[in-house]
Design an enzyme around this catalytic site. Structure first.
Site, PDB file in Angstrom:
ATOM      1  N   TYR A 136     -16.377 100.851  69.235  1.00 24.07           N
ATOM      2  CA  TYR A 136     -16.971 100.100  70.483  1.00 24.07           C
ATOM      3  C   TYR A 136     -17.706 100.750  71.453  1.00 24.07           C
ATOM      4  CZ  TYR A 136     -17.566  95.626  73.265  1.00 24.07           C
ATOM      5  OH  TYR A 136     -18.047  94.496  73.771  1.00 24.07           O
ATOM      6  N   LYS A 164     -20.333  99.999  67.051  1.00 24.19           N
ATOM      7  CA  LYS A 164     -21.096  99.083  67.832  1.00 24.19           C
ATOM      8  C   LYS A 164     -21.584  99.782  68.850  1.00 24.19           C
ATOM      9  CE  LYS A 164     -20.867  94.707  70.270  1.00 24.19           C
ATOM     10  NZ  LYS A 164     -20.105  93.677  70.883  1.00 24.19           N
TER      11      LYS A 164
END
Length: 299
Positions: A136, A164
Site C-alpha cells: 500500500y 496499490k
C-alpha cells in the site's frame, strides 16, 4: 483460497450501527451489493474502511467476519498495516488464520521511517507470515512512498505480488509497468483511473469502487479489456461532476471524503451507518449538494 486479487477492488466501507459499533448484518448486505455490482476482489479494514478508528481486536474480528462471509467468491485483501512491525504481524497472522487471500500493508506511518526501514518491515512480514502482500504505497497517509524501482525489486524478490499505487499520478503506474510486467498494479486513487488503466493498471483499489462498483467496472471493461479509450472517456464524463466536488480543496472544509462516500452508498439504498466520530453524517445542506452529483453518475 480464491485466485489472485486484481480488477475492481473496493476499499470497502465498514458498517457501524447507531452506537458506532460494528454491524455484521449491514456489512453483509453491503458486501453482497459490491459483489453483485461487479467487484473482482474485496479489500477490508483499509483507509476507507476506517482502520484508524478501530482497535486491533476489532480489526481482527472485522477481517475475520468479512473473509468468512465472502467465502472464496472473490479474493479478500486484509489491510493489516500499522506503524509497528509487531502489531502488523499480529494482525497479519490473524488474517491468515481467517483465510484471507492477501495482505495489504501500508508503509509505516506517522514517524516517517527511512525507506530502508520500511523495506525491512515489509520483508519481515513476508518472511514470517507467508501470505502474498499488496504494498500500500500511499504518500498522502504515510508521508513518503517507495519508488517504482524499489517496488519492482520487492516483486522480483518475491516479497510483494501487487501494489496499490495510491499517489494518484498515472505516471507511477506507467513507470512501474515499464520495470515489471509481472507485478499486479492497482490504481489506488480516485481522480485519474482512466489514465491509470491506459498506463497499464490491472485494477482499481480505492474509494470510488466502494461507492460506485458498477460504474467503475464499466470503465475498467472499456479501457483495460476492450482497449476502447474513447468509450472510457464517455463513461468518465458521468464521474466528472461528482469528482469536481469531491476533489475540490474548498470542499474539504465543507465535508470529509469519507462522509461523502458513506452517504453515496446510503443514497443508493445500502446503509453502512455514519463514519465513526469525530466524523459524522453529512448535513442536509451537504446532502443537497451531493445528491444530484450521484444521480448523474448512477443514471
Amino acid at each position: 483460497m480464491a485466485s489472485a486479487a486484481r480488477g475492481i477492488t473496493p476499499a470497502s466501507l465498514t458498517a457501524w450501527d447507531g452506537n458506532e459499533q460494528y454491524d455484521p448484518a449491514a456489512q453483509e448486505r453491503y458486501i453482497t451489493w459490491l459483489l453483485e455490482n461487479g467487484a473482482d476482489s474485496i479489500s477490508v479494514a483499509g483507509s476507507t474502511g476506517e482502520m484508524l478508528a478501530m482497535d486491533n481486536d476489532e480489526q481482527i474480528a472485522i477481517i475475520d467476519h468479512v473473509t468468512r462471509f465472502v467465502a472464496g467468491q472473490v479474493p479478500v485483501l486484509a489491510s493489516v498495516g500499522k506503524y509497528g512491525t509487531a502489531e502488523t504481524l499480529k494482525l497479519a497472522h490473524a488474517a491468515k488464520a481467517s483465510g484471507a487471500d492477501q495482505l495489504m500493508v501500508i508503509l509505516p506511518y506517522y514517524y516517517t521511517p527511512s525507506k530502508e526501514a520500511a523495506i525491512r518491515h515489509i520483508r519481515r512480514i513476508h518472511d514470517e507470515v507467508g501470505l502474498p502482500i499488496c504494498l500500500y504505497n500511499n504518500p498522502n497517509f504515510a508521508g513518503y512512498e517507495l519508488s517504482p524501482r524499489q517496488a519492482a525489486e520487492l516483486f522480483d524478490d518475491g516479497v510483494v505480488v501487487s501494489i496499490k499505487a495510491a499517489h494518484g499520478d498515472p505516471a507511477r503506474v506507467a513507470d512501474l509497468r515499464a520495470l515489471s510486467e509481472g507485478i499486479t498494479i492497482f490504481y489506488g486513487h480516485d481522480y485519474s483511473p482512466l489514465g491509470g488503466y491506459a498506463a497499464g493498471a490491472d485494477g482499481w483499489l480505492s474509494g470510488l469502487p466502494a461507492a460506485f462498483p458498477k460504474q467503475c467496472r464499466e470503465l475498467q471493461t472499456a479501457v483495460r479489456d476492450e482497449k476502447d479509450l474513447d468509450k472510457g472517456r464517455e463513461l468518465w464524463k458521468k464521474f466528472v461532476p461528482f469528482m469536481e466536488y469531491f476533489m475540490d480543496p474548498a470542499r474539504a472544509q465543507d465535508a470529509h471524503w469519507l462522509e461523502i462516500f458513506k452517504y453515496a452508498v446510503k443514497y443508493q439504498g445500502i446503509d453502512t451507518g455514519s463514519a465513526r466520530s469525530p466524523l459524522a453524517e453529512l448535513s442536509d445542506a451537504q446532502k443537497a449538494k451531493v445528491e444530484p452529483l450521484i444521480d448523474t453518475l448512477v443514471a
